[in-house]
Design a protein around this motif. Structure first.
Motif, PDB file in Angstrom:
ATOM      1  N   ASN A   1      57.961  42.768  37.256  1.00  0.00           N
ATOM      2  CA  ASN A   1      58.269  42.430  35.865  1.00  0.00           C
ATOM      3  C   ASN A   1      57.939  43.590  34.930  1.00  0.00           C
ATOM      4  O   ASN A   1      58.696  43.872  33.995  1.00  0.00           O
TER       5      ASN A   1
ATOM      6  N   TYR B   1      57.974  46.759  35.686  1.00  0.00           N
ATOM      7  CA  TYR B   1      59.013  47.771  35.898  1.00  0.00           C
ATOM      8  C   TYR B   1      60.300  47.375  35.188  1.00  0.00           C
ATOM      9  O   TYR B   1      60.909  48.180  34.487  1.00  0.00           O
ATOM     10  N   TRP B   2      60.712  46.121  35.364  1.00  0.00           N
ATOM     11  CA  TRP B   2      61.966  45.678  34.753  1.00  0.00           C
ATOM     12  C   TRP B   2      61.878  45.696  33.234  1.00  0.00           C
ATOM     13  O   TRP B   2      62.868  45.982  32.555  1.00  0.00           O
ATOM     14  N   LYS B   3      60.727  45.395  32.672  1.00  0.00           N
ATOM     15  CA  LYS B   3      60.576  45.426  31.216  1.00  0.00           C
ATOM     16  C   LYS B   3      60.642  46.845  30.671  1.00  0.00           C
ATOM     17  O   LYS B   3      60.976  47.042  29.506  1.00  0.00           O
TER      18      LYS B   3
ATOM     19  N   ARG C   1      68.198  46.570  33.178  1.00  0.00           N
ATOM     20  CA  ARG C   1      67.323  45.497  33.666  1.00  0.00           C
ATOM     21  C   ARG C   1      68.137  44.363  34.258  1.00  0.00           C
ATOM     22  O   ARG C   1      67.842  43.881  35.353  1.00  0.00           O
TER      23      ARG C   1
ATOM     24  N   GLU D   1      69.644  45.467  37.593  1.00  0.00           N
ATOM     25  CA  GLU D   1      68.595  45.589  38.615  1.00  0.00           C
ATOM     26  C   GLU D   1      68.164  44.218  39.115  1.00  0.00           C
ATOM     27  O   GLU D   1      67.996  44.006  40.317  1.00  0.00           O
ATOM     28  N   MET D   2      67.985  43.288  38.193  1.00  0.00           N
ATOM     29  CA  MET D   2      67.539  41.945  38.584  1.00  0.00           C
ATOM     30  C   MET D   2      68.614  41.230  39.402  1.00  0.00           C
ATOM     31  O   MET D   2      68.298  40.558  40.389  1.00  0.00           O
TER      32      MET D   2
END
Length: 163
Positions: A126, A128-130, A137, A140-141
């Protein structure tokens, strides 16, 4: 005197059980006596003898109650999880079941450690994604959701190694 009391108690218990059985039978009428109207033409037909009325069990009622109390975010997460399980192959389902069984059967200290590792991994992903912009994002998710378990492990190692 003791024998008389035991006999009386036995007959009372027997009658209580017998009356409960009668009450249960009266809740659902005999399948031969149930009639169902068909749609459209107004004909009345008998219901198949093997078909039973499906009353919700207490587990189903509890599940519905918890769904009604859940937040919209939690419901969305549950929906995604259900969709992910539906899209799994039988082999993938079997593997996940085995992993969950191992986790459930593990001693408490190992279970605690494994759940802690999963929580830490989730927090790092989370974070990293933020750090990514919105479009990146999202892609990627979505890509992560479509990966198999071994691919997810390598993705996680790459993310931890780079950040």
């Amino acid at each position: 005197m003791k024998i008389q009391k035991c006999v009386i108690i036995f007959f009372i218990c027997f009658n209580i059980l017998k009356s409960e059985d009668r009450a249960k039978k009266n809740l659902i009428p005999d399948p031969d006596k149930r009639l169902v109207k068909s749609y459209g033409d107004g004909n009345v037909t008998k219901v198949d003898k093997k078909r039973q009325l499906n009353f919700p069990s207490s587990n189903q009622i509890d599940l519905l109650r918890s769904l009604l109390d859940a937040s919209p975010e939690r419901l969305r997460l549950m929906k995604k999880t259900i969709e992910r399980v539906e899209s799994m192959t039988p082999d993938q389902k079997r593997n996940v079941k085995m992993r969950l069984k191992k986790l459930r059967d593990a001693p408490p200290h190992i279970r605690f450690k494994e759940l802690g590792n999963l929580r830490l991994r989730h927090e790092k992903l989370n974070k990293y994604w933020k750090s990514l912009n919105r479009e990146k994002r999202k892609s990627e998710m979505e890509n992560f959701q479509n990966l198999s378990l071994p691919e997810r492990e390598s993705y996680f190692r790459d993310v931890i190694g780079n950040h």
